[in-house]
Scaffold this active site. Structure first.
Site, PDB file in Angstrom:
ATOM      1  N   GLY A 377       0.925  -1.186   0.081  1.00  0.00           N
ATOM      2  CA  GLY A 377       0.037   0.039   0.076  1.00  0.00           C
ATOM      3  C   GLY A 377       0.818   1.217  -0.071  1.00  0.00           C
ATOM      4  O   GLY A 377       2.010   1.158  -0.317  1.00  0.00           O
ATOM      5  N   PHE A 379       2.011   2.784   2.467  1.00  0.00           N
ATOM      6  CA  PHE A 379       3.101   2.940   3.421  1.00  0.00           C
ATOM      7  C   PHE A 379       4.161   2.077   3.331  1.00  0.00           C
ATOM      8  O   PHE A 379       5.119   1.861   4.298  1.00  0.00           O
ATOM      9  CB  PHE A 379       2.442   3.015   4.668  1.00  0.00           C
ATOM     10  CG  PHE A 379       1.946   4.297   5.005  1.00  0.00           C
ATOM     11  CD1 PHE A 379       2.324   5.290   5.759  1.00  0.00           C
ATOM     12  CD2 PHE A 379       0.434   4.497   4.580  1.00  0.00           C
ATOM     13  CE1 PHE A 379       1.742   6.580   6.051  1.00  0.00           C
ATOM     14  CE2 PHE A 379      -0.053   5.541   4.902  1.00  0.00           C
ATOM     15  CZ  PHE A 379       0.366   6.658   5.613  1.00  0.00           C
ATOM     16  N   GLY A 380       4.115   1.178   2.477  1.00  0.00           N
ATOM     17  CA  GLY A 380       5.068  -0.005   2.267  1.00  0.00           C
ATOM     18  C   GLY A 380       4.569  -1.297   1.977  1.00  0.00           C
ATOM     19  O   GLY A 380       3.298  -1.483   1.617  1.00  0.00           O
ATOM     20  N   VAL A 382       4.261  -5.677   2.838  1.00  0.00           N
ATOM     21  CA  VAL A 382       4.432  -6.670   3.939  1.00  0.00           C
ATOM     22  C   VAL A 382       4.698  -8.080   3.244  1.00  0.00           C
ATOM     23  O   VAL A 382       4.208  -8.536   2.275  1.00  0.00           O
ATOM     24  CB  VAL A 382       2.872  -6.531   4.489  1.00  0.00           C
ATOM     25  CG1 VAL A 382       2.998  -7.781   5.546  1.00  0.00           C
ATOM     26  CG2 VAL A 382       2.590  -5.417   5.086  1.00  0.00           C
ATOM     27  N   ASP A 495      -5.669   4.503  11.813  1.00  0.00           N
ATOM     28  CA  ASP A 495      -5.808   3.966  10.430  1.00  0.00           C
ATOM     29  C   ASP A 495      -6.534   2.653  10.597  1.00  0.00           C
ATOM     30  O   ASP A 495      -6.301   1.417  10.297  1.00  0.00           O
ATOM     31  CB  ASP A 495      -4.299   3.605   9.883  1.00  0.00           C
ATOM     32  CG  ASP A 495      -4.406   3.587   8.366  1.00  0.00           C
ATOM     33  OD1 ASP A 495      -5.580   4.189   7.876  1.00  0.00           O
ATOM     34  OD2 ASP A 495      -3.477   2.743   7.855  1.00  0.00           O
TER      35      ASP A 495
END
Length: 692
Positions: A377, A379-380, A382, A495
């Site tokens: 996404g 933000f990074g 996974v 979030d």
């Protein structure tokens, strides 16, 4: 004749007297023998000794086993179970039913192994109890002996010495490495940090209970003084003269039965600690027999496997080859260090085991290969990983960071949040940092994110029924209540959305991704002013102040409720590509008496509870109220979901036609009152993402 008769009568009388004396002496002998026998039985002294448990007749239940090597393993690596081991027969702690509890002595050699050095879990306990039946005990809590209702009940007749490696604030633990004397409760009557006093200088030496090594324990009770002494020492040190813990308590008021069972108890958790008992001895009215350390079974070996002896064979090589090899090795080491180089500053030393090495994470994720990618996404990304030593499955979030500004504060809060313990929160295990990158390590959730089940329409097998959705909703609400009110600090997640709700092996919802979370002390105001989050989930007041609060989390939770019930994302597009908010769409249908039409069409009629569905939709709209003060707190949300309190009577017009006036009275600009206009203004605000 007269004299002869007289003599005869005298002889007869003498014989009768001798016979009576013989019978009398025999009866006295029998009486004396009986008295001695009864006295011996009354003062019977019980003792036993186990140097390993291979041939023992212990009674075991739950997850307790005896290993092939003779160790008593109380947890067996099984999660969320209790394990008990009992001496097979009850012991006579009282000479008679009304008598005092006799003096006794216990000697134990034990070891607590911990899989993750940076985490801790509940330890183990020695106990005396009137029964072997603990079927009503709470699994994974209260040392497997009690539950929420009977914890502290004086009728339980339980004496316990706990060896605890986790600080549970609910049970008033002093730290995460302590020994306690407990009476009918998991809350210690008296406790002390684990350690021992040296006989020479009397200095106190701290002793780690979960140090993966053998430790000796002595428990002594004196009938005359009613004094309880608890003593610890390393396995290679004799019994110290000064006990670690002393308390005066008459156990005759606790152990009401004439006989009681003795044994050990533990709880197995997802952190997977192992509690081993190597040897055990007991003495009634006498010291427990000493344990011969050399005869005890060996503990498992945790070191690396034995290396090949090839190196010892090829050592005598030529000088030139040696020089070349050394040069090559130096080059490889330098390159290897560069490959696994990390950023480590002085202030990070205080966080200790919460930090993972980049090398371990690199190998766990197979070099962060796309094959291990779970999702990505704004933000990074996974990745799924398996830690090299413990073989534990983890999820590793890889994020970019270029600035050092605020990094210390960010890592401090990440480590603090790592101490959260709740069944509906994904466990944050730790972090790692290298140049330009930050890594967060979580427990792996095998069923992935809720987002996939709600929005992957082509995967018919992934459709969740209403009962599952409602169970997930209540679980996330419980987790948020813990974050906002029940932990030692207030945690604002910032979030909350379906993609950040993960499902474990039993399809329980767990709130994850605390990369944006902030925390502060109860009773104070949050100082966060940097607005972050995801489009569609941000409360209106964030556009004005940028300050997150528990009520901004409630707003995001309200949008989450609509998302789960409707199976639609917060921002929708019509046929012409124009954006509009899910909240407006639900309000319009409610106003037209068509609220049921907003439910996910994949939910077949009759497969869902209409009252529950309407409750979720209306509660979601209430949580989305533009004024923070009009939104319910999570405690109230739980009461609505549990049916303990009726939802207030609401009308669609309360949340639509009056919205503009309410927001203007609160000082908000009219340009952000209409949700379609808010939608367009999100695009101009930095720090927002479309999901991760």
């Amino acid at each position: 004749m007269t004299m002869t008769g007289t003599l005869a009568n005298h002889d007869t009388h003498a014989c009768n007297c001798k016979s009576a004396m013989k019978h009398s002496s025999f009866h006295q002998f029998l009486l004396l023998l009986l008295v001695l026998l009864l006295t011996d039985l009354a003062s019977c002294d019980d003792q036993f000794i186990f140097s390993g448990f291979n041939q023992s007749s212990l009674s075991l239940d739950g997850c307790a086993i005896v290993t092939d090597g003779g160790l008593l393993d109380l947890s067996n690596g099984t999660a969320i179970l209790s394990g008990h081991a009992f001496y097979p027969t009850p012991l006579p702690f009282r000479k008679s039913l009304g008598g005092n509890v006799q003096s006794f002595s216990v000697n134990v050699v034990f070891s607590i192994f911990i899989t993750y050095p940076d985490l801790s879990a509940d330890g183990m306990a020695f106990f005396i109890a009137p029964t072997k039946n603990f079927s009503d005990a709470r699994a994974a809590k209260y040392f497997g002996l009690l539950n929420e209702k009977n914890n502290g009940d004086p009728s339980k007749d339980i004496f316990m010495v706990e060896l605890d490696t986790y600080r549970n604030l609910e049970l008033q633990d002093i730290d995460d490495n302590h020994v306690g004397i407990n009476i009918n409760s998991a809350i210690s009557f008296k406790s002390n940090t684990s350690g021992f006093y040296e006989d020479g200088d009397g200095a106190f030496r701290r002793l780690m209970l979960n140090g993966n090594m053998g430790t000796q324990l002595w428990i002594d009770y004196d009938e005359g003084t009613t004094q309880i002494n608890v003593t610890l020492a390393p396995i290679n040190v004799g019994k110290p003269s000064r006990p670690l813990l002393s308390a005066t308590y008459d156990l005759s008021t606790v152990l009401s039965n004439s006989t009681s069972y003795i044994g050990f108890s533990s709880v197995a958790t997802t952190i997977n600690t192992r509690q081993y008992v190597m040897g055990w001895s007991f003495g009634m009215n006498k010291p427990a027999p000493p344990l011969d350390i050399s005869k005890l079974p060996k503990l498992p070996y945790l070191g690396p496997k034995a290396q090949s002896k090839v190196l010892t064979i090829v050592l005598p090589i030529a000088t030139a080859t040696l020089i070349l090899s050394v040069g090559t090795l130096v080059t490889l080491v330098v390159r290897r260090r560069q490959k696994y180089a990390e950023v480590l500053e002085d202030w990070e030393g205080e966080f200790g085991p919460h930090r993972f090495s980049y090398k371990d994470l690199f190998h766990a994720t197979r070099g962060f290969k796309n094959k291990n990618l779970l999702g990505e996404g704004g933000f990074g990304k996974v990745y799924k990983g398996v830690l090299p030593l413990s073989k534990a499955e983890v999820a590793v979030k890889r994020m970019s960071h270029e600035s050092r500004q605020g990094m210390k504060e960010f890592v401090t809060e990440v480590v603090s949040i790592g101490r959260l313990r709740h069944r509906n929160i994904v466990q944050l295990l730790g972090y790692c940092r290298r140049k330009g990158e930050l890594f967060l390590v979580y427990n792996y959730m095998p069923n992935g994110s809720l987002d996939r089940y709600l929005h992957c329409h082509e995967d018919h097998k992934a459709v969740l029924g209403w009962a599952q959705r409602f169970h997930v909703i209540k679980g996330i609400a419980t987790g948020l209540l813990y974050l906002h009110e029940k932990w030692e600090k207030v945690v604002i997640h910032r979030d909350i959305k379906a993609s950040n709700v993960l499902l474990d092996g039993q399809m329980n919802g767990r709130l994850g991704d605390f990369g944006l979370a902030r925390l502060y002390d109860h009773g104070t105001d949050p100082q966060t002013t940097h607005m972050v989050g995801t489009k569609g989930y941000l409360a209106p007041e964030l556009l004005r102040t940028g300050k997150a609060s528990p009520q901004t989390d409630v707003f995001a939770f309200g949008m989450f409720l609509l998302e789960v019930a409707c199976g639609q994302r917060p921002v929708k597009k019509d046929a012409e590509g124009h954006e509009f908010f899910l909240m407006d769409w639900v309000l319009e249908h409610w106003n037209n008496g068509l609220l049921t039409k907003t439910l996910d069409p994949r939910l077949q009629l009759g497969d869902y509870n209409t009252d529950e569905a309407h409750l979720v939709l209306k509660l979601g709209l209430l949580c989305l109220h533009p004024l923070p003060s009009s939104r319910p707190r999570m405690r109230e949300v739980m009461q609505y979901l549990d049916g303990d309190v009726q939802l207030p009577e609401l009308r669609p017009t309360q949340l639509s036609s009056n919205t503009v006036a309410l927001m203007k009275n609160n000082g908000l600009n009219s340009s952000v009152v209409s949700y379609p206009q808010i939608s367009s203004s999100f695009c101009t605000i930095s720090g927002l993402s479309g999901g991760r």
